[in-house]
Motif scaffolding. Structure first.
Motif: not given
Length: 650
Positions: A548-552, A566-574, A576-586
């Motif tokens: 996650l970002r420091a602001s999250d 997740l602050h300052d998110i403009h779209s569901m695509h963004e 989903l990108g953060v969720a995918e990053k978490i999923r790969r890490a786990l």
């Protein structure tokens, strides 16, 4: 004289000359004796007057401190109770025995802020409590209201103030704002209390103490503003207050109390002898700071001292009528001895009083020090020496600002200039101990100003709050964080999410809420044990946090469930990108107790305002999306469906 002696017969000369000599000596010695007696009288009167003014000033300061403690106890009632009811407040104030133990206090009350939008709801709520005629007064539109909801004893006089909006009056509002902004007690200026009638009019003052939520941080004005609940306060009618403080033994001298430094009739709070017009021989002026407000006490001795004047006339008559040198000397001797005894008695009383105050200073639980005009230590009591850890005489002659952790010439100059102006202050400061550790303390400095406004010295009072500060920080951390992972807990997360919701509504921005549930965690926890499960949760929290970002904000909801904001998110695509990053890490292998473990995460995502415009709808949407991800085979993310459009009113 020789010619006169030669004209008189020898026998008359032998009689008249000694008589004339005795008369001349009597006049000379009598004049000297009268002057000495007058000086002794004046000195005794000055000492008695100074003692009386000091005692009265000390009584007023001590009584106001006692009233401050009453309000602190009242505030503690809100801390100890989930909700203070009207009956609880009545029982609590009754138990204080105000009229018996604290004469002069008008009552103890509680006032709350009322937003303009909730004024009608507030009035309706109080009416349902058994007050059908209740309304907030004075009426009229305002940006912000307050209302007195508790005031005990609830007698006929205090009932006049029930529902009064103290914030509508400028003098009260200034003290209320100061108390809320600083988080400290605040004494108001001169007001006319709502309790006053057309008879026995008295000036009034009010003492406020802010009440905050007990689990909220209070380090900054903004935090205090968010945690603010209301004010506990006490109104005082000044003549009742001072009479209660001084008791039946009212001073013979005239005492006038003015608000602040102004000594105009408009600032007069109290006059013990308003009928007097002429001034006395002795006057004194003392400036005291009471709860962040200054009172000026003006003392004026009685213009006539009947007993003293009678004593003077008797002494003069004795000197004149004695007529013989030896009788006069004898009378002078015994009278002088009596006066010496009286002066010695007064001196002994003053020494006893000084010894008593010295004992109080040395046994005080607060550190007390005296500074000279250069702000160098001239005295430290044992408590302060112990707090700072220096040798008993090590700090004598050292400047007070040498204890500050970092030298700041601007701050030192500002302190010296304020004390030269005679302004006292109380502040939280950090002081360096002898061993280099930092002591956090409440420091109160009180300058001693002479009659012409020159600084004579400074008295410091230092209270150690280091343990209290550490405890407050620890309690706040435990109340807002998960003890296992160190992440925010659900309470802190929901509070932050509520703040983010308000910001997003105001600025028309978007944010995302993620609900995360670890897949297959129960199997690992059951097979390897709870210790291994805890280790897995800690490592999983670390991986998610790095994604996650420091602001999250990441929080543990409980068990193997987590939430992310997740602050300052403009779209569901963004999102989903953060969720995918978490999923790969786990998905990367965990090594727990020499065992390789594999887990994944089912993630539900809800966007504001697409999937809800309040906390309940957003959390419900994210939770439903997370369960949809589990139903779709786990190890993936699912977005919540868009909320249906709101109906448009015709």
């Amino acid at each position: 004289m020789k010619a006169f002696a030669g004209w008189l017969p020898h026998k008359q000369t032998a009689t008249i000359l000694p008589t004339l000599l005795a008369l001349a000596l009597t006049i000379t010695m009598g004049s000297l004796a009268i002057a000495r007696f007058d000086a002794a009288h004046d000195e005794a009167l000055r000492n008695a007057f100074a003692y009386e003014t000091s005692e009265i000033t000390l009584k007023i300061e001590e009584r106001l401190k006692a009233y401050r403690q009453i309000l602190r106890g009242s505030r503690a009632l809100f801390t100890a109770s989930q909700e203070v009811t009207r009956r609880e407040w009545q029982h609590y104030v009754d138990a204080l025995r105000l009229q018996a133990d604290y004469p002069g206090i008008q009552g103890v009350g509680f006032a709350v802020p009322v937003p303009a939008a909730k004024l009608a709801l507030h009035e309706q709520q109080i009416r349902t409590e058994g007050f059908p005629d209740y309304q907030v007064t004075p009426a009229g539109p305002r940006a912000e209201y307050t209302a007195i909801v508790f005031l005990e004893p609830f007698d006929w006089r205090n009932q006049r103030a029930f529902g009064y909006d103290m914030y509508s009056e400028p003098v009260r509002r200034e003290a209320m704002e100061r108390a809320r902004r600083l988080g400290t007690p605040a004494l108001s200026g001169k007001v006319r209390l709502v309790q006053e009638t057309r008879t026995d009019l008295q000036a009034g003052v009010l003492l406020y103490l802010p009440v905050f939520r007990h689990d909220a941080p209070l380090l900054t004005p903004a935090q205090r503003e968010r945690a603010f609940l209301g004010w506990v306060y006490s109104p005082f009618r000044m003549r009742d207050l001072i009479t209660g403080i001084l008791g039946e033994s009212a001073p013979g001298s005239r005492l006038r109390i003015y608000d602040a430094h102004d000594q105009s009739p408009a600032s007069l709070l109290f006059d013990s002898h308003p009928e007097r017009r002429e001034s006395g021989a002795l006057t004194d002026r003392r400036v005291v700071e009471l709860e962040n407000r200054v009172w000026t006490l003006v003392f004026d001795s009685s213009p006539i001292f009947p007993l003293d004047e009678k004593t003077r006339q008797m002494e003069r008559a004795a000197i004149v009528l004695i007529g013989a040198l030896f009788v006069l000397l004898t009378a002078f001797f015994f009278s002088a001895r009596q006066r010496a005894r009286e002066l010695d008695r007064i001196s002994t009383s003053l020494r006893t009083s000084e010894a008593r105050y010295s004992t109080l200073v040395n046994l005080s639980q607060d550190g007390i020090a005296a500074l000279d005009t250069d702000l160098r230590f001239t005295f430290l009591n044992p408590r302060l020496i112990g707090l700072l850890g220096y040798a008993p005489d090590a700090l004598l002659g050292q400047r007070f600002d040498s204890l500050w952790p970092s030298g700041d010439s601007t701050r030192s100059r500002s302190l010296a200039e304020r004390l030269q102006r005679g302004e006292a202050a109380t502040s939280e400061q950090e002081l360096r101990r002898a061993d280099g550790r930092i002591l956090t303390a409440i420091v109160t400095d009180a300058p001693h100003i002479d009659a012409i406004g020159g600084l004579q010295g400074v008295i410091l009072t230092i209270t150690d709050i280091s343990e209290r500060k550490a405890s407050e920080q620890r309690i706040h951390y435990l109340a807002t964080h998960d003890p296992l992972t160190g992440l925010a807990n659900r309470a802190m997360f929901m509070d932050q999410m509520n703040t983010s919701l308000l910001i997003a509504k105001r600025h028309k921005t978007r944010f995302a809420l993620l609900f995360l549930d670890l897949d297959h965690f129960k199997e690992i926890n059951d097979s390897l044990g709870h210790a291994a499960g805890d280790a897995l949760l800690i490592e999983s929290a670390s991986r998610m946090r790095h994604g996650l970002r420091a602001s999250d904000l990441l929080a543990r909801q409980g068990g193997d469930e987590f939430m992310a904001l997740l602050h300052d998110i403009h779209s569901m695509h963004e999102a989903l990108g953060v969720a995918e990053k978490i999923r790969r890490a786990l998905n990367e292998t965990f090594i727990i107790d020499a065992h390789e473990c594999l887990v994944s995460a089912s993630i539900g995502i809800a966007l504001y305002p697409d999937h809800g415009k309040d906390l309940e709808s957003l959390t419900r949407s994210a939770d439903a999306a997370m369960y949809r991800a589990k139903m779709n085979g786990r190890n993936g993310a699912s977005a919540a469906p868009d909320a249906p459009p709101e109906p448009v009113e015709p």
